[in-house]
Design a protein around this motif. Structure first.
Motif, PDB file in Angstrom:
ATOM      1  N   ALA A 116       1.001  -1.023   0.233  1.00  0.00           N
ATOM      2  CA  ALA A 116      -0.136  -0.065  -0.011  1.00  0.00           C
ATOM      3  C   ALA A 116       0.542   1.224  -0.102  1.00  0.00           C
ATOM      4  O   ALA A 116       0.477   2.296  -0.382  1.00  0.00           O
ATOM      5  N   SER A 117       1.675   1.389   0.484  1.00  0.00           N
ATOM      6  CA  SER A 117       2.945   2.323   0.167  1.00  0.00           C
ATOM      7  C   SER A 117       3.916   2.628   0.073  1.00  0.00           C
ATOM      8  O   SER A 117       4.826   3.393  -0.297  1.00  0.00           O
ATOM      9  N   CYS A 118       4.408   1.437  -0.881  1.00  0.00           N
ATOM     10  CA  CYS A 118       5.098   1.539  -1.840  1.00  0.00           C
ATOM     11  C   CYS A 118       5.602   2.394  -2.679  1.00  0.00           C
ATOM     12  O   CYS A 118       6.497   2.557  -4.102  1.00  0.00           O
ATOM     13  N   GLY A 119       3.990   2.999  -3.125  1.00  0.00           N
ATOM     14  CA  GLY A 119       3.737   4.216  -4.295  1.00  0.00           C
ATOM     15  C   GLY A 119       3.856   3.742  -5.757  1.00  0.00           C
ATOM     16  O   GLY A 119       4.039   3.659  -7.536  1.00  0.00           O
ATOM     17  N   LEU A 120       3.688   2.023  -6.148  1.00  0.00           N
ATOM     18  CA  LEU A 120       2.879   1.396  -7.494  1.00  0.00           C
ATOM     19  C   LEU A 120       1.886   0.753  -7.682  1.00  0.00           C
ATOM     20  O   LEU A 120       1.160   0.238  -6.640  1.00  0.00           O
ATOM     21  N   PRO A 121       1.546   0.076  -8.452  1.00  0.00           N
ATOM     22  CA  PRO A 121       0.237  -0.003  -8.550  1.00  0.00           C
ATOM     23  C   PRO A 121       0.848  -1.881  -8.230  1.00  0.00           C
ATOM     24  O   PRO A 121       1.826  -2.318  -8.419  1.00  0.00           O
ATOM     25  N   TRP A 122      -0.208  -2.285  -7.487  1.00  0.00           N
ATOM     26  CA  TRP A 122       0.028  -3.544  -6.772  1.00  0.00           C
ATOM     27  C   TRP A 122      -0.929  -5.132  -6.830  1.00  0.00           C
ATOM     28  O   TRP A 122      -2.327  -4.403  -6.729  1.00  0.00           O
ATOM     29  N   GLU A 123      -0.389  -6.171  -6.778  1.00  0.00           N
ATOM     30  CA  GLU A 123      -1.576  -7.459  -6.357  1.00  0.00           C
ATOM     31  C   GLU A 123      -1.061  -8.270  -5.813  1.00  0.00           C
ATOM     32  O   GLU A 123      -0.068  -8.284  -5.892  1.00  0.00           O
ATOM     33  N   ALA A 124      -1.649  -8.880  -5.026  1.00  0.00           N
ATOM     34  CA  ALA A 124      -1.686 -10.045  -4.050  1.00  0.00           C
ATOM     35  C   ALA A 124      -2.544 -10.833  -4.983  1.00  0.00           C
ATOM     36  O   ALA A 124      -3.160 -11.164  -4.679  1.00  0.00           O
ATOM     37  N   VAL A 125      -1.779 -11.660  -5.139  1.00  0.00           N
ATOM     38  CA  VAL A 125      -2.055 -13.486  -5.283  1.00  0.00           C
ATOM     39  C   VAL A 125      -2.488 -14.597  -4.878  1.00  0.00           C
ATOM     40  O   VAL A 125      -1.356 -14.869  -4.092  1.00  0.00           O
ATOM     41  N   ASP A 126      -3.056 -16.073  -5.055  1.00  0.00           N
ATOM     42  CA  ASP A 126      -2.874 -16.578  -4.801  1.00  0.00           C
ATOM     43  C   ASP A 126      -2.374 -17.449  -4.301  1.00  0.00           C
ATOM     44  O   ASP A 126      -1.398 -17.370  -5.577  1.00  0.00           O
ATOM     45  N   THR A 127      -1.898 -18.647  -3.886  1.00  0.00           N
ATOM     46  CA  THR A 127      -0.551 -19.423  -3.291  1.00  0.00           C
ATOM     47  C   THR A 127      -0.836 -20.526  -5.195  1.00  0.00           C
ATOM     48  O   THR A 127       0.299 -21.245  -5.489  1.00  0.00           O
ATOM     49  N   HIS A 128      -1.601 -20.758  -5.098  1.00  0.00           N
ATOM     50  CA  HIS A 128      -2.528 -22.407  -5.316  1.00  0.00           C
ATOM     51  C   HIS A 128      -2.172 -23.335  -4.838  1.00  0.00           C
ATOM     52  O   HIS A 128      -1.739 -24.618  -5.739  1.00  0.00           O
ATOM     53  N   HIS A 129      -2.045 -23.108  -3.774  1.00  0.00           N
ATOM     54  CA  HIS A 129      -1.389 -24.513  -3.148  1.00  0.00           C
ATOM     55  C   HIS A 129      -2.523 -25.546  -2.138  1.00  0.00           C
ATOM     56  O   HIS A 129      -1.934 -26.461  -2.622  1.00  0.00           O
ATOM     57  N   PHE A 130      -2.741 -24.771  -1.457  1.00  0.00           N
ATOM     58  CA  PHE A 130      -3.604 -25.122  -0.725  1.00  0.00           C
ATOM     59  C   PHE A 130      -5.678 -25.718  -1.030  1.00  0.00           C
ATOM     60  O   PHE A 130      -5.770 -24.522  -2.713  1.00  0.00           O
ATOM     61  N   LEU A 131      -5.977 -26.735  -0.576  1.00  0.00           N
ATOM     62  CA  LEU A 131      -7.446 -27.434  -1.509  1.00  0.00           C
ATOM     63  C   LEU A 131      -8.816 -25.680  -1.067  1.00  0.00           C
ATOM     64  O   LEU A 131      -9.917 -26.712  -1.872  1.00  0.00           O
ATOM     65  N   THR A 132      -8.153 -25.426   0.457  1.00  0.00           N
ATOM     66  CA  THR A 132      -9.043 -24.147   0.248  1.00  0.00           C
ATOM     67  C   THR A 132      -8.918 -23.235   0.902  1.00  0.00           C
ATOM     68  O   THR A 132      -7.282 -22.961   0.698  1.00  0.00           O
ATOM     69  N   ARG A 133     -10.110 -22.451   0.460  1.00  0.00           N
ATOM     70  CA  ARG A 133      -9.360 -20.691   0.756  1.00  0.00           C
ATOM     71  C   ARG A 133      -9.005 -20.220   2.314  1.00  0.00           C
ATOM     72  O   ARG A 133     -10.038 -21.357   3.538  1.00  0.00           O
ATOM     73  N   ARG A 134      -8.971 -19.604   2.400  1.00  0.00           N
ATOM     74  CA  ARG A 134      -8.245 -18.728   3.501  1.00  0.00           C
ATOM     75  C   ARG A 134      -9.557 -18.794   4.544  1.00  0.00           C
ATOM     76  O   ARG A 134      -9.883 -19.270   6.089  1.00  0.00           O
ATOM     77  N   GLU A 135     -11.083 -18.092   4.324  1.00  0.00           N
ATOM     78  CA  GLU A 135     -12.196 -18.107   4.965  1.00  0.00           C
ATOM     79  C   GLU A 135     -12.780 -19.420   4.965  1.00  0.00           C
ATOM     80  O   GLU A 135     -14.109 -19.493   5.667  1.00  0.00           O
ATOM     81  N   GLU A 136     -12.674 -21.286   4.173  1.00  0.00           N
ATOM     82  CA  GLU A 136     -13.229 -21.676   4.132  1.00  0.00           C
ATOM     83  C   GLU A 136     -14.019 -21.986   5.507  1.00  0.00           C
ATOM     84  O   GLU A 136     -15.242 -22.947   5.759  1.00  0.00           O
ATOM     85  N   LEU A 137     -13.191 -22.744   6.513  1.00  0.00           N
ATOM     86  CA  LEU A 137     -14.054 -23.192   7.359  1.00  0.00           C
ATOM     87  C   LEU A 137     -14.434 -22.334   8.167  1.00  0.00           C
ATOM     88  O   LEU A 137     -15.084 -22.745   8.677  1.00  0.00           O
ATOM     89  N   ALA A 138     -14.124 -20.884   7.991  1.00  0.00           N
ATOM     90  CA  ALA A 138     -15.043 -20.114   9.550  1.00  0.00           C
ATOM     91  C   ALA A 138     -16.264 -20.503   8.152  1.00  0.00           C
ATOM     92  O   ALA A 138     -17.453 -19.577   8.840  1.00  0.00           O
ATOM     93  N   GLU A 139     -16.514 -19.971   7.176  1.00  0.00           N
ATOM     94  CA  GLU A 139     -18.003 -19.641   7.127  1.00  0.00           C
ATOM     95  C   GLU A 139     -18.382 -21.750   6.854  1.00  0.00           C
ATOM     96  O   GLU A 139     -20.096 -21.189   7.097  1.00  0.00           O
ATOM     97  N   LEU A 140     -18.004 -22.701   7.184  1.00  0.00           N
ATOM     98  CA  LEU A 140     -18.635 -23.832   7.579  1.00  0.00           C
ATOM     99  C   LEU A 140     -19.102 -24.214   8.685  1.00  0.00           C
ATOM    100  O   LEU A 140     -20.277 -24.979   9.115  1.00  0.00           O
ATOM    101  N   PHE A 141     -18.214 -23.203   9.341  1.00  0.00           N
ATOM    102  CA  PHE A 141     -18.421 -22.783  10.981  1.00  0.00           C
ATOM    103  C   PHE A 141     -19.115 -21.048  11.318  1.00  0.00           C
ATOM    104  O   PHE A 141     -19.336 -21.620  12.867  1.00  0.00           O
ATOM    105  N   VAL A 142     -19.627 -20.865  10.452  1.00  0.00           N
ATOM    106  CA  VAL A 142     -20.562 -19.778  11.144  1.00  0.00           C
ATOM    107  C   VAL A 142     -20.925 -20.336  11.968  1.00  0.00           C
ATOM    108  O   VAL A 142     -22.291 -21.065  12.566  1.00  0.00           O
ATOM    109  N   GLY A 143     -21.256 -18.996  13.399  1.00  0.00           N
ATOM    110  CA  GLY A 143     -21.596 -19.047  14.518  1.00  0.00           C
ATOM    111  C   GLY A 143     -21.624 -20.702  15.666  1.00  0.00           C
ATOM    112  O   GLY A 143     -22.380 -20.844  16.716  1.00  0.00           O
ATOM    113  N   LYS A 144     -20.967 -21.037  15.033  1.00  0.00           N
ATOM    114  CA  LYS A 144     -19.875 -22.101  16.232  1.00  0.00           C
ATOM    115  C   LYS A 144     -19.374 -22.019  16.846  1.00  0.00           C
ATOM    116  O   LYS A 144     -17.831 -21.478  16.411  1.00  0.00           O
ATOM    117  N   LYS A 145     -18.780 -22.528  18.202  1.00  0.00           N
ATOM    118  CA  LYS A 145     -18.110 -21.983  18.908  1.00  0.00           C
ATOM    119  C   LYS A 145     -16.633 -23.171  18.943  1.00  0.00           C
ATOM    120  O   LYS A 145     -15.626 -22.871  19.208  1.00  0.00           O
TER     121      LYS A 145
END
Ligand code: FAD
Ligand code: SF4
Length: 510
Positions: A116-145
């Motif tokens: 954000a501070s480097c002064g250039l256009p930038w992008e962050a891309v997926d690593t294409h490594h995991f079978l799940t997205r970062r948020e997938e587990l949280a979405e599956l268990f939404v509302g659960k302790k």
């Protein structure tokens, strides 16, 4: 010039970034003190990362990609990610900055802020490594302790069509063969001599030492045992599938004084550094099972698949659902320092001596050593989870925070109050004796709760339950422990708790 930054655990040669050679793209990898110094790392861990990064950079350069690799001893190295990136952006007059999403919260924050501070256009891309997205587990268990691993695992099998039929049901009629995976190792099945790669890493070790990087553990620098290249990692996977998979599940929970790796895969480093992809690992193992004409049975392959698409992806999901708060959880309020012998292995407790010395010798211990020996002891003894985390993060080759902290603070220390585990993983000597050959050769008496030579696990176990009664006695999975404790004769109970107090007062002398 477009600059693309690759972290040391993002060595994925099949990433779309490398689909074609682009003249105006510069790939940047760097060895920095920022990463060697944030925890006291095992020398083999630092070497494994540097050797793997160098091999990856060389392989991409050989394919025609432009690569700028900064060694730790490069005079231009500013020793921080941001410092080096800024300098390289200037030096190459870069017009665009890109990075792959880090798996560590700390680096995620840092790179986001840098971009954000480097002064250039930038992008962050997926690593294409995991079978799940970062948020997938949280979405599956939404509302659960709590996040039930078994539910997540079934979701993964169904979503990825792994060992399920058209209706999404397990092809063998059963989801889980965990009950068949608890054999003690009795020596009848020969353990294959672990595959070793023998790279000469003397030059890297010399550089690390002369830079004054503080490290722990030992290394045979002329014959480095771990896989660091893609070719070596595939050989390690083949070795596992051919020689170890037929017995993997049965002896998954076994402990042996003679065999440090038993039938484990020892591929966590190449997996976590993204040299191997979890899907290719699972596919290779399933293909071997299908072609094995019954020599690899269902309990072996299911047990292995569960580790890769279940536990591994699950821990990553827990990490992203819970960070940054997870890193400071301390449900039991444990505050004791780690005994000094965790750094040397100099204890009379045979099980701990083996687990710690194995870890110091190779930067590796298998799961049950980590969970039921070192982790079990640390929890019973009330060690501060910050210290436990630091130890696990530093000592193991495969320790990257997303998978280390969830296993240590969560599964092993129950410091999250039960998000990962439904009950604490603790035991007396009884379990350790059932699953290992350690107790026979120990200075302590596995049968005694108190008195001369009583095994520390026995009294500490009851002390743990007694001191945390308010937090645990309503847990339906551990009612039996409180029933046993409450049935104990008052004198026996008092002596057991007093023995634990004596041990706790001076853990360094155990
Ligand atoms: P195998 O037993 O052969 O299993 C095959 C693969 O399954 C492993 O390579 C790993 O990728 C995966 N796997 C199995 N169990 C787990 C699990 N619980 N979580 C995530 N993946 C799993 N694993 C790490 O990769 N990094 C760590 O820092 C780490 N710290 C741990 C700390 C504690 C206290 C405990 C109890 C476990 C920890 N684990 C960690 C999980 C596990 O112990 C290691 O993944 C395993 O020992 C690696 O050796 P292996 O490749 O021979 O595994
Ligand atoms: Fe470990 Fe106790 Fe067995 Fe000794 S007797 S090996 S300390 S469990």
């Amino acid at each position: 010039m477009r600059l693309r930054f690759i972290l040391g655990d993002q060595l994925n040669a099949t990433h779309p970034w490398f689909d074609q050679v682009e003249e105006d793209v510069l790939y940047v990898l760097m060895e920095v003190r920022q990463e060697t110094d944030y925890a006291p790392h095992h020398i083999q861990k630092v070497v494994a990362f540097f050797a793997a990064m160098r091999a990856f950079a060389a392989a991409r350069a050989a394919e025609g990609h432009r690569v700028h690799y900064l060694q730790l001893d490069d005079p231009d190295n500013r020793q921080t990610l941001a410092g080096n990136l800024s300098a390289l952006i200037d030096a190459y007059q870069a017009t665009h900055f890109a990075y792959q999403l880090p798996d560590e919260y700390r680096l995620d924050q840092e790179l986001k802020a840098f971009a954000a501070s480097c002064g250039l256009p930038w992008e962050a891309v997926d690593t294409h490594h995991f079978l799940t997205r970062r948020e997938e587990l949280a979405e599956l268990f939404v509302g659960k302790k709590t996040y039930l691993m078994e539910r997540f695992y079934r979701h993964m099998r169904q979503q990825h069509g792994i060992m399920v039929d058209a209706a999404g049901q397990p092809i063998t009629g059963q989801w889980n063969y965990d009950a068949d995976n608890r054999k003690r190792y009795d020596g009848k099945v020969p353990v294959p001599e672990p595959i070793s790669f023998g790279q000469d890493v003397t030059e890297i070790v010399r550089m690390i030492r002369s830079a004054g990087v503080y490290t722990i553990g030992e290394i045979d620098s002329e014959r480095f045992i771990w896989p660091v290249t893609r070719q070596e990692s595939l050989a390690a996977l083949d070795f596992f599938v051919e020689k170890c998979l037929p017995w993997f599940g049965h002896y998954q929970d076994a402990l042996s004084a003679e065999h440090w790796s038993l039938f484990h895969a020892r591929i966590s480093f190449p997996l976590n550094a993204k040299i191997l992809h979890p899907r290719e690992v699972v596919d290779r193992a399933i293909a071997a099972w299908e072609g094995s004409a019954g020599t690899i049975d269902i309990a072996q392959i299911e047990g292995f698949v569960r580790q890769i698409i279940g536990w591994r992806e699950y821990m990553r999901g827990v990490y992203w659902a819970q960070m940054p708060g997870y890193a400071t959880q301390n449900y039991f309020g444990h505050e004791r320092p780690l005994p000094e012998w965790f750094w040397t292995g100099d204890t009379r407790m045979n099980c701990l001596r083996h687990a710690i010395r194995d870890s110091l010798d190779r930067g590796y211990a298998h799961h049950i050593q980590r969970l039921m020996v070192t982790g079990n002891f640390a929890l019973l003894a009330g060690i501060n989870p910050d210290e436990v985390d630091q130890w696990y993060l530093g000592i193991y080759l495969d320790a990257i925070e997303w998978v280390e902290i969830t296993n240590t603070r969560g599964m092993s220390q129950f410091a999250d109050g039960g998000i990962v585990g439904t009950k604490p993983y603790v035991s007396t000597a009884n379990y350790l004796d059932k699953m290992s050959d350690y107790c026979g050769g120990c200075s302590y008496d596995k049968k005694r709760r108190h008195g001369a030579g009583a095994c520390p696990f026995n009294s500490l176990y009851w002390h743990f339950y007694e001191r945390h009664r308010d937090k645990l006695d309503k847990n339906p999975r551990i009612g039996y422990a409180y029933r046993t404790l409450d049935r104990m004769k008052p004198d026996e109970k008092a002596q057991t708790l007093a023995q634990a107090e004596t041990y706790l007062a001076d853990l360094n002398t155990l």
